[in-house]
Design a protein around this motif. Structure first.
Motif, PDB file in Angstrom:
ATOM      1  N   ALA A 121      56.962  -4.914  11.119  1.00  0.00           N
ATOM      2  CA  ALA A 121      56.285  -5.912  10.204  1.00  0.00           C
ATOM      3  C   ALA A 121      54.998  -6.297  10.296  1.00  0.00           C
ATOM      4  CB  ALA A 121      57.055  -7.074  10.306  1.00  0.00           C
ATOM      5  N   ARG A 122      54.820  -6.307  11.739  1.00  0.00           N
ATOM      6  CA  ARG A 122      53.223  -6.660  11.946  1.00  0.00           C
ATOM      7  C   ARG A 122      52.307  -5.579  11.549  1.00  0.00           C
ATOM      8  NH1 ARG A 122      55.875  -9.020  16.607  1.00  0.00           N
ATOM      9  NH2 ARG A 122      55.750  -7.133  17.971  1.00  0.00           N
ATOM     10  N   ALA A 123      52.830  -4.237  12.048  1.00  0.00           N
ATOM     11  CA  ALA A 123      52.035  -2.988  11.717  1.00  0.00           C
ATOM     12  C   ALA A 123      51.846  -3.103  10.089  1.00  0.00           C
ATOM     13  CB  ALA A 123      52.680  -1.579  12.096  1.00  0.00           C
ATOM     14  N   ASN A 124      52.810  -3.367   9.087  1.00  0.00           N
ATOM     15  CA  ASN A 124      52.716  -3.083   7.941  1.00  0.00           C
ATOM     16  C   ASN A 124      51.661  -4.200   7.303  1.00  0.00           C
ATOM     17  OD1 ASN A 124      54.301  -0.913   6.935  1.00  0.00           O
ATOM     18  ND2 ASN A 124      55.944  -2.076   7.304  1.00  0.00           N
ATOM     19  N   ASP A 125      51.835  -5.343   7.982  1.00  0.00           N
ATOM     20  CA  ASP A 125      50.870  -6.400   7.810  1.00  0.00           C
ATOM     21  C   ASP A 125      49.311  -6.120   8.147  1.00  0.00           C
ATOM     22  OD1 ASP A 125      49.804  -9.077   6.898  1.00  0.00           O
ATOM     23  OD2 ASP A 125      50.304  -9.801   9.042  1.00  0.00           O
ATOM     24  N   ASN A 126      49.161  -5.435   9.091  1.00  0.00           N
ATOM     25  CA  ASN A 126      47.728  -4.932   9.500  1.00  0.00           C
ATOM     26  C   ASN A 126      47.486  -3.770   8.525  1.00  0.00           C
ATOM     27  OD1 ASN A 126      46.515  -6.211  12.115  1.00  0.00           O
ATOM     28  ND2 ASN A 126      48.846  -6.090  12.522  1.00  0.00           N
ATOM     29  N   VAL A 127      48.268  -3.066   7.950  1.00  0.00           N
ATOM     30  CA  VAL A 127      47.483  -1.874   7.076  1.00  0.00           C
ATOM     31  C   VAL A 127      47.453  -2.378   5.673  1.00  0.00           C
ATOM     32  CG1 VAL A 127      48.181  -0.091   8.482  1.00  0.00           C
ATOM     33  CG2 VAL A 127      49.806  -0.700   6.928  1.00  0.00           C
ATOM     34  N   PHE A 166      57.986 -15.711  12.605  1.00  0.00           N
ATOM     35  CA  PHE A 166      58.194 -14.896  11.309  1.00  0.00           C
ATOM     36  C   PHE A 166      58.491 -15.510  10.180  1.00  0.00           C
ATOM     37  CE2 PHE A 166      58.209 -11.758  14.662  1.00  0.00           C
ATOM     38  CZ  PHE A 166      57.692 -10.803  14.406  1.00  0.00           C
ATOM     39  N   MET A 167      59.041 -16.665  10.353  1.00  0.00           N
ATOM     40  CA  MET A 167      59.170 -17.713   9.002  1.00  0.00           C
ATOM     41  C   MET A 167      57.982 -18.039   8.355  1.00  0.00           C
ATOM     42  SD  MET A 167      62.382 -18.687   8.529  1.00  0.00           S
ATOM     43  CE  MET A 167      62.226 -20.274   7.666  1.00  0.00           C
ATOM     44  N   ILE A 168      56.829 -18.369   9.340  1.00  0.00           N
ATOM     45  CA  ILE A 168      55.413 -18.562   8.877  1.00  0.00           C
ATOM     46  C   ILE A 168      54.637 -17.367   8.278  1.00  0.00           C
ATOM     47  CG2 ILE A 168      53.309 -19.331   9.433  1.00  0.00           C
ATOM     48  CD1 ILE A 168      54.557 -21.477  11.546  1.00  0.00           C
ATOM     49  N   MET A 169      55.023 -16.301   9.029  1.00  0.00           N
ATOM     50  CA  MET A 169      54.480 -15.022   8.462  1.00  0.00           C
ATOM     51  C   MET A 169      55.175 -14.577   7.292  1.00  0.00           C
ATOM     52  SD  MET A 169      54.875 -11.403  10.464  1.00  0.00           S
ATOM     53  CE  MET A 169      53.782  -9.790   9.829  1.00  0.00           C
ATOM     54  N   ALA A 170      56.247 -14.989   6.665  1.00  0.00           N
ATOM     55  CA  ALA A 170      56.944 -14.636   5.617  1.00  0.00           C
ATOM     56  C   ALA A 170      56.472 -15.426   4.363  1.00  0.00           C
ATOM     57  CB  ALA A 170      58.593 -14.856   5.733  1.00  0.00           C
ATOM     58  N   ASP A 171      56.048 -16.688   4.723  1.00  0.00           N
ATOM     59  CA  ASP A 171      55.568 -17.887   3.705  1.00  0.00           C
ATOM     60  C   ASP A 171      54.229 -17.349   3.544  1.00  0.00           C
ATOM     61  OD1 ASP A 171      55.780 -20.143   2.372  1.00  0.00           O
ATOM     62  OD2 ASP A 171      54.237 -21.102   3.915  1.00  0.00           O
ATOM     63  N   ARG A 172      53.349 -16.856   4.548  1.00  0.00           N
ATOM     64  CA  ARG A 172      52.077 -16.248   4.219  1.00  0.00           C
ATOM     65  C   ARG A 172      52.123 -15.097   3.432  1.00  0.00           C
ATOM     66  NH1 ARG A 172      49.234 -12.509   6.469  1.00  0.00           N
ATOM     67  NH2 ARG A 172      50.398 -12.430   8.354  1.00  0.00           N
ATOM     68  N   ILE A 173      52.912 -14.329   3.801  1.00  0.00           N
ATOM     69  CA  ILE A 173      52.784 -13.136   2.751  1.00  0.00           C
ATOM     70  C   ILE A 173      53.297 -13.161   1.489  1.00  0.00           C
ATOM     71  CG2 ILE A 173      53.853 -10.758   2.733  1.00  0.00           C
ATOM     72  CD1 ILE A 173      51.874 -10.895   4.842  1.00  0.00           C
ATOM     73  N   LEU A 174      54.446 -14.130   1.450  1.00  0.00           N
ATOM     74  CA  LEU A 174      54.915 -14.214   0.140  1.00  0.00           C
ATOM     75  C   LEU A 174      53.616 -14.955  -0.868  1.00  0.00           C
ATOM     76  CD1 LEU A 174      58.398 -16.007   0.783  1.00  0.00           C
ATOM     77  CD2 LEU A 174      57.823 -13.953  -0.704  1.00  0.00           C
ATOM     78  N   LYS A 175      53.186 -15.886  -0.193  1.00  0.00           N
ATOM     79  CA  LYS A 175      52.030 -16.405  -0.845  1.00  0.00           C
ATOM     80  C   LYS A 175      50.943 -15.407  -1.331  1.00  0.00           C
ATOM     81  CE  LYS A 175      52.323 -20.997   1.336  1.00  0.00           C
ATOM     82  NZ  LYS A 175      51.595 -22.035   2.154  1.00  0.00           N
ATOM     83  N   GLU A 176      50.710 -14.524  -0.485  1.00  0.00           N
ATOM     84  CA  GLU A 176      49.484 -13.497  -0.740  1.00  0.00           C
ATOM     85  C   GLU A 176      50.208 -12.343  -2.049  1.00  0.00           C
ATOM     86  OE1 GLU A 176      48.767 -11.407   2.965  1.00  0.00           O
ATOM     87  OE2 GLU A 176      47.848 -13.333   3.634  1.00  0.00           O
ATOM     88  N   VAL A 177      51.319 -11.983  -1.806  1.00  0.00           N
ATOM     89  CA  VAL A 177      51.859 -11.229  -2.801  1.00  0.00           C
ATOM     90  C   VAL A 177      52.034 -11.998  -4.210  1.00  0.00           C
ATOM     91  CG1 VAL A 177      54.026 -10.158  -3.462  1.00  0.00           C
ATOM     92  CG2 VAL A 177      53.029  -9.809  -1.200  1.00  0.00           C
ATOM     93  N   GLY A 178      52.271 -13.227  -4.003  1.00  0.00           N
ATOM     94  CA  GLY A 178      52.448 -13.943  -5.467  1.00  0.00           C
ATOM     95  C   GLY A 178      51.046 -14.095  -6.074  1.00  0.00           C
TER      96      GLY A 178
END
Length: 567
Positions: free
Chosen positions: A160-166, A190-202
């Motif tokens: 997950a962290r690697a995918n986030d970095n690329v 990882f809860m906070i990471m999920a929230d951040r990624i969701l916002k970016e994707v959305g």
């Protein structure tokens, strides 16, 4: 406590942001406001030190045997473990290249049937690659480890962290969702990471989709609610003062449609009035801009409001100009142009300082930006200017409630209750007043009184879909009755099949029940209905969360417990 109003309908309750945070998570197990970001700092977490409880003694024995060359010939499994242990030493010493070589040797030597051990070697090699920021190698090694051990939390987290970095956000989201599921939503990082990624994707998906979506008006109920959020009628015409030749102008036809709640042809009629340079071209531009706002055609709405504002400060047009400035300011807030937004409100005050609508709508935006004291003053000003205007009273009550929570003031909460009780007495036919009062009582866990108020709101305005949704949320919190809540929300949809709030809420409940596929359908429906890009981004976040959870549960072979009563 409920959060900010969902939109300009004077409706309150769970926001999309709150719903997104609750996706798949029992609310009782997660205090979102109290989340503290932290990193796991235990050094041994990067690599697998042991494969079982006896590994440490094995390592000591192996080291001694190697040193005096007295050991018997080792098996391939033992050779692989020795290579791994050497790799661990190199890793701890910061010699990551050497560690990678050792883990590679371990992978090569280990018998294929020892799949768990091989998975560990891949994961350890991924840890070394992570230290060197070799992100693709991290992804590749973790993928191999996960193929061998599908529920390998450490490998999923590292990938997950690697995918986030690329920048592979969707892949990252799927992995981080799997980690959250496997760890019971207890890992805050990882809860906070999920929230951040969701916002970016959305946000990314909304920016693309809103350009492609065909503009459509919301339901007639929503349009009427938006128009009613202004106390001054700027569109009507005094027929007695109107020249006879204007009786059949396109604008008057548009006004008749507006009165009859027939909204589909209003934009075209206003365009005709403007193009013929008609008597009511300024009013037509304001009405067309308003309809463009409702269908989320922001650029077109801005152009029409500018057309109205540019008429100048003539007294005859002051109400029109201030109304255009209010609406343009709200659009600028949506575009994150806060300074320009409040500049427009200041201009509106200068043009029409006694207009309650200016203070009411500015108060709303102060409220949304957490400027609660400023919001309180503006709502009080709006009430002073127009005592028959119910909307600012409701907003003031909710503002007092939020201030009470912020200041831990029981007295201020009592003031909020008192104000809303007085409002229901002063405006007994206001469904919005009864509904908001009910929601406020629900937040204070006065459930029976809350139900009484919400039922009164439904009796007064049975065609208001949002009241049914709020009652459904009450059923879940109070009685834990999912079926009753489900029926209420579906009734809301039957009343208004363009109610995005109902679709989103029902979709969220389906996620909590583990029905991700049904939730995905409902979120897709809501996306076609939301008005603004910001709302669309939040809805896309919910949709992608549901997709990620659906995929993760299938890949992991797990079934989520029912959480229908989690709200």
């Amino acid at each position: 406590m409920s959060e900010i109003p969902k939109d300009s309908q004077e409706t309150f309750g769970l926001t999309k942001k709150e719903l997104a945070l609750y996706i798949g998570v029992p609310v009782t197990a997660l205090c979102v406001a109290g989340l503290a970001y932290y990193y796991l700092t235990k050094g041994s977490s990067a690599i697998e030190e042991t494969t079982d409880e006896t590994e440490t003694s094995k390592q000591d024995a192996t080291t001694k045997a190697d040193s005096d060359e007295a050991a018997a010939e080792k098996t391939p499994e033992q050779l692989a473990q020795s290579a791994k242990l050497k790799g661990n030493k190199y890793f701890k010493g910061g010699k990551y290249d050497s560690a990678i070589e050792c883990y590679t040797e371990a992978i090569t030597l280990c018998p294929k049937e020892k799949s768990d051990d091989i998975a560990t070697f891949y994961q350890n090699r991924a840890a070394a690659h992570e230290k060197m920021k070799n992100w693709q190698e991290v992804i590749d090694d973790c993928t191999q480890a996960i193929k061998l051990m599908p529920k390998y939390t450490k490998a999923l987290a590292r990938r997950a962290r690697a995918n986030d970095n690329v920048g592979k956000k969707i892949d990252c989201l799927e992995d981080v969702t799997a980690v959250c599921l496997l760890e019971g939503f207890q890992n805050q990082e990882f809860m906070i990471m999920a929230d951040r990624i969701l916002k970016e994707v959305g946000k990314e998906l909304a920016a693309k989709y809103i350009k492609e979506r065909k503009p459509t008006l919301p339901s007639s109920f929503f349009v009427k609610s938006y128009l009613d959020s202004f106390s001054t009628d700027v569109f009507s015409i005094n027929l007695e003062d109107k020249p006879e030749e204007t009786e059949s102008t396109p604008y008057l036809m548009a006004i008749n449609d507006l009165s009859d709640k027939k909204y589909d042809d209003i934009i075209n009629l206003c365009t005709e009035e403007i193009e013929k340079d008609g008597v009511f071209k300024v009013k037509a531009a304001l009405l067309r801009g308003t309809m463009y706002t409702l269908e989320s055609s922001v650029d077109k709405a801005m152009a029409d409001f500018e057309r109205v504002v540019s008429t100048g400060d003539e007294p005859a047009f002051s109400k029109l100009v201030s109304n255009a400035l209010i609406k343009r300011a709200s659009l600028k807030m949506q575009q994150a142009k806060d300074a320009e937004c409040f500049d427009d409100f200041e201009r509106a005050v200068n043009v029409d300082k006694d207009n309650a609508d200016v203070y009411h709508h500015r108060g709303q935006l102060y409220f949304l930006t957490e400027k609660l004291e400023e919001a309180k003053k503006d709502f009080e000003k709006a009430i002073a200017l127009n005592e028959s205007f119910v909307a600012p009273r409701l907003q003031l009550g909710y503002c007092l409630c939020k201030l009470a929570m912020k200041m831990f003031s029981a007295g201020m909460m009592q003031d909020a209750n008192k104000l809303l009780e007085q409002t229901t007495k002063k405006f007994p036919e206001s469904a919005e007043a009864w509904s908001l009062y009910g929601q406020l009582l629900q937040d204070q866990q006065q459930f029976q009184e809350a139900e009484d108020k919400l039922e009164k709101a439904i009796d007064l305005q049975p065609q208001n879909p949002t009241s049914y949704v709020y009652k459904a949320l009450l059923c879940l919190q109070w009685k834990r009755d999912f079926e009753a809540a489900n029926q209420l929300i579906r009734k809301a949809i039957a009343i208004d099949d363009k109610c995005d709030f109902a679709y989103e809420t029902l979709a969220t409940l389906e996620v909590q029940r583990g029905n991700s596929e049904e939730a995905i359908k409902l979120f897709n429906k809501a996306i076609d209905l939301v008005r603004t890009e910001a709302e669309m981004a939040q809805t896309f976040s919910l949709l992608e969360a549901a997709k990620a959870q659906s995929k993760a549960t299938k890949n992991l072979g797990i079934t989520l417990p029912l959480q229908g009563a989690a709200f």
